[in-house]
Design a protein around this motif. Structure first.
Motif, PDB file in Angstrom:
ATOM      1  N   ILE A   1    -141.792  58.413  65.073  1.00 56.41           N
ATOM      2  CA  ILE A   1    -140.452  58.573  65.602  1.00 56.41           C
ATOM      3  C   ILE A   1    -140.470  59.406  66.873  1.00 56.41           C
ATOM      4  O   ILE A   1    -139.751  59.139  67.826  1.00 56.41           O
ATOM      5  CB  ILE A   1    -139.547  59.233  64.547  1.00 56.41           C
ATOM      6  CG1 ILE A   1    -139.317  58.259  63.379  1.00 56.41           C
ATOM      7  CG2 ILE A   1    -138.213  59.653  65.142  1.00 56.41           C
ATOM      8  CD1 ILE A   1    -138.577  58.862  62.225  1.00 56.41           C
ATOM      9  N   GLU A   2    -141.315  60.437  66.893  1.00 57.86           N
ATOM     10  CA  GLU A   2    -141.366  61.307  68.051  1.00 57.86           C
ATOM     11  C   GLU A   2    -142.115  60.669  69.222  1.00 57.86           C
ATOM     12  O   GLU A   2    -141.947  61.064  70.358  1.00 57.86           O
ATOM     13  CB  GLU A   2    -142.045  62.621  67.679  1.00 57.86           C
ATOM     14  CG  GLU A   2    -141.236  63.437  66.673  1.00 57.86           C
ATOM     15  CD  GLU A   2    -141.981  64.650  66.195  1.00 57.86           C
ATOM     16  OE1 GLU A   2    -141.411  65.412  65.417  1.00 57.86           O
ATOM     17  OE2 GLU A   2    -143.141  64.827  66.619  1.00 57.86           O
TER      18      GLU A   2
ATOM     19  N   PRO B   1    -137.482  54.405  68.460  1.00 56.55           N
ATOM     20  CA  PRO B   1    -138.159  53.142  68.153  1.00 56.55           C
ATOM     21  C   PRO B   1    -137.538  52.487  66.936  1.00 56.55           C
ATOM     22  O   PRO B   1    -137.438  53.087  65.872  1.00 56.55           O
ATOM     23  CB  PRO B   1    -139.602  53.566  67.886  1.00 56.55           C
ATOM     24  CG  PRO B   1    -139.513  55.001  67.480  1.00 56.55           C
ATOM     25  CD  PRO B   1    -138.338  55.580  68.223  1.00 56.55           C
ATOM     26  N   ALA B   2    -137.110  51.258  67.073  1.00 52.61           N
ATOM     27  CA  ALA B   2    -136.367  50.599  66.007  1.00 52.61           C
ATOM     28  C   ALA B   2    -137.209  50.391  64.757  1.00 52.61           C
ATOM     29  O   ALA B   2    -136.689  50.382  63.652  1.00 52.61           O
ATOM     30  CB  ALA B   2    -135.844  49.254  66.503  1.00 52.61           C
ATOM     31  N   LEU B   3    -138.511  50.222  64.901  1.00 47.44           N
ATOM     32  CA  LEU B   3    -139.347  49.898  63.748  1.00 47.44           C
ATOM     33  C   LEU B   3    -139.537  51.078  62.809  1.00 47.44           C
ATOM     34  O   LEU B   3    -140.015  50.899  61.700  1.00 47.44           O
ATOM     35  CB  LEU B   3    -140.715  49.387  64.220  1.00 47.44           C
ATOM     36  CG  LEU B   3    -140.668  48.070  64.990  1.00 47.44           C
ATOM     37  CD1 LEU B   3    -142.068  47.659  65.406  1.00 47.44           C
ATOM     38  CD2 LEU B   3    -140.044  46.972  64.148  1.00 47.44           C
TER      39      LEU B   3
ATOM     40  N   GLN C   1    -126.988  48.280  65.032  1.00 47.60           N
ATOM     41  CA  GLN C   1    -127.271  48.147  66.458  1.00 47.60           C
ATOM     42  C   GLN C   1    -128.230  46.984  66.733  1.00 47.60           C
ATOM     43  O   GLN C   1    -128.089  46.284  67.741  1.00 47.60           O
ATOM     44  CB  GLN C   1    -127.838  49.453  67.003  1.00 47.60           C
ATOM     45  CG  GLN C   1    -126.821  50.571  67.050  1.00 47.60           C
ATOM     46  CD  GLN C   1    -127.279  51.744  67.903  1.00 47.60           C
ATOM     47  OE1 GLN C   1    -128.144  51.594  68.774  1.00 47.60           O
ATOM     48  NE2 GLN C   1    -126.715  52.913  67.661  1.00 47.60           N
ATOM     49  N   ARG C   2    -129.204  46.794  65.846  1.00 44.24           N
ATOM     50  CA  ARG C   2    -130.144  45.688  66.029  1.00 44.24           C
ATOM     51  C   ARG C   2    -129.409  44.352  66.011  1.00 44.24           C
ATOM     52  O   ARG C   2    -129.648  43.470  66.846  1.00 44.24           O
ATOM     53  CB  ARG C   2    -131.213  45.710  64.943  1.00 44.24           C
ATOM     54  CG  ARG C   2    -132.243  44.578  65.101  1.00 44.24           C
ATOM     55  CD  ARG C   2    -133.176  44.474  63.912  1.00 44.24           C
ATOM     56  NE  ARG C   2    -134.036  45.635  63.802  1.00 44.24           N
ATOM     57  CZ  ARG C   2    -133.941  46.564  62.843  1.00 44.24           C
ATOM     58  NH1 ARG C   2    -132.999  46.462  61.915  1.00 44.24           N
ATOM     59  NH2 ARG C   2    -134.774  47.581  62.810  1.00 44.24           N
TER      60      ARG C   2
ATOM     61  N   ASN D   1    -128.807  53.168  70.924  1.00 44.95           N
ATOM     62  CA  ASN D   1    -129.635  54.373  70.839  1.00 44.95           C
ATOM     63  C   ASN D   1    -131.070  54.045  70.448  1.00 44.95           C
ATOM     64  O   ASN D   1    -131.892  54.945  70.297  1.00 44.95           O
ATOM     65  CB  ASN D   1    -129.063  55.339  69.795  1.00 44.95           C
ATOM     66  CG  ASN D   1    -127.666  55.786  70.159  1.00 44.95           C
ATOM     67  OD1 ASN D   1    -127.373  56.029  71.314  1.00 44.95           O
ATOM     68  ND2 ASN D   1    -126.797  55.865  69.160  1.00 44.95           N
ATOM     69  N   TYR D   2    -131.369  52.787  70.250  1.00 43.04           N
ATOM     70  CA  TYR D   2    -132.704  52.351  69.834  1.00 43.04           C
ATOM     71  C   TYR D   2    -133.252  51.367  70.862  1.00 43.04           C
ATOM     72  O   TYR D   2    -132.483  50.684  71.547  1.00 43.04           O
ATOM     73  CB  TYR D   2    -132.665  51.673  68.456  1.00 43.04           C
ATOM     74  CG  TYR D   2    -132.123  52.550  67.367  1.00 43.04           C
ATOM     75  CD1 TYR D   2    -132.972  53.362  66.611  1.00 43.04           C
ATOM     76  CD2 TYR D   2    -130.761  52.595  67.101  1.00 43.04           C
ATOM     77  CE1 TYR D   2    -132.477  54.185  65.615  1.00 43.04           C
ATOM     78  CE2 TYR D   2    -130.255  53.419  66.105  1.00 43.04           C
ATOM     79  CZ  TYR D   2    -131.108  54.209  65.372  1.00 43.04           C
ATOM     80  OH  TYR D   2    -130.620  55.028  64.393  1.00 43.04           O
ATOM     81  N   VAL D   3    -134.557  51.298  70.961  1.00 54.10           N
ATOM     82  CA  VAL D   3    -135.174  50.319  71.852  1.00 54.10           C
ATOM     83  C   VAL D   3    -135.797  49.223  70.993  1.00 54.10           C
ATOM     84  O   VAL D   3    -136.463  49.494  70.003  1.00 54.10           O
ATOM     85  CB  VAL D   3    -136.243  50.955  72.773  1.00 54.10           C
ATOM     86  CG1 VAL D   3    -137.400  51.530  72.002  1.00 54.10           C
ATOM     87  CG2 VAL D   3    -136.725  49.943  73.810  1.00 54.10           C
TER      88      VAL D   3
END
Length: 207
Positions: free
Chosen positions: A53-54, A70-72, A82-83, A104-106
């Motif tokens: 996550i970091e 990171p979405a995963l 959001q996905r 907020n996620y990639v």
């Protein structure tokens, strides 16, 4: 003979008899009463997740810009929500339009405006100029137009053994009676630094 016998059976008073058998079962020393705790696999896994996550998002060789999660690695309902919205916007616009400020996620698409690393021989501006010029030439040849006053608007990038660009640009057809600038969309690929391939270029459809 008595002297010999006394010599054989005599014992050093300092000798100590071995403990009786029942004493051999004494508990281990006190310091062993509390053995070290076993390894906790779950904690190690959680630590790896926290590190993920970091870390920078997956595909981070492309990523440079504001921090997105990171979405995963996320496990919350907000990420799923959001996905779903992200991929709906992507599908509805055929890859060209995403409201990036809403996320907020990639995911697996990168915003060109984040200034990602793409090529070590060209700047991003030079790369985009080359891609748009290829799209303009393709459009002019296919449609009998002459697009000029070209201006970059936006682009999304997908990494696929190279790069797939979904580009929106503005241009004016100097051969048209309508000299109002129009929006155009181009889907352009470049694989392993080979030549640019314009897969599609068109006027942006009405929303």
């Amino acid at each position: 003979m008595a002297g010999v016998g006394n010599s054989t059976n005599s014992r050093d008073p300092k000798e100590i008899d071995p403990p009786p058998p029942k004493e051999l079962g004494h508990p281990p020393p006190k310091e062993l009463d509390h053995p070290p705790p076993p390894k906790k696999t779950k904690i190690e896994t959680d630590s790896e997740d926290e590190a993920e996550i970091e870390a920078r998002p997956r595909g981070s060789f492309l990523y440079k810009g504001k921090l997105l999660l990171p979405a995963l690695s996320c496990r919350d309902l907000e990420c799923d929500t959001q996905r779903d919205l992200f991929y709906k916007q992507l599908a509805d616009s055929e890859g060209f339009d995403v409201e990036w400020d809403r996320f907020n996620y990639v995911f697996n698409v990168v915003n060109f405006d984040w200034n990602p690393f793409i090529d070590d021989k060209r700047s991003n501006a030079e790369m985009m100029d080359m891609l748009i010029q290829a799209a303009v030439e393709e459009h002019d040849e296919e449609n009998g137009t002459k697009l000029e006053s070209v201006e970059y608007v936006s682009a999304n990038i997908v990494s696929v053994k190279g790069f797939l660009f979904f580009i929106t640009f503005r241009a004016t057809d100097v051969l048209s009676s309508d000299q109002e600038p129009k929006l155009y969309q181009a889907k352009v690929s470049q694989y392993c630094r080979q030549e640019v391939n314009v897969l599609m270029v068109r006027r942006k459809p009405p929303q």
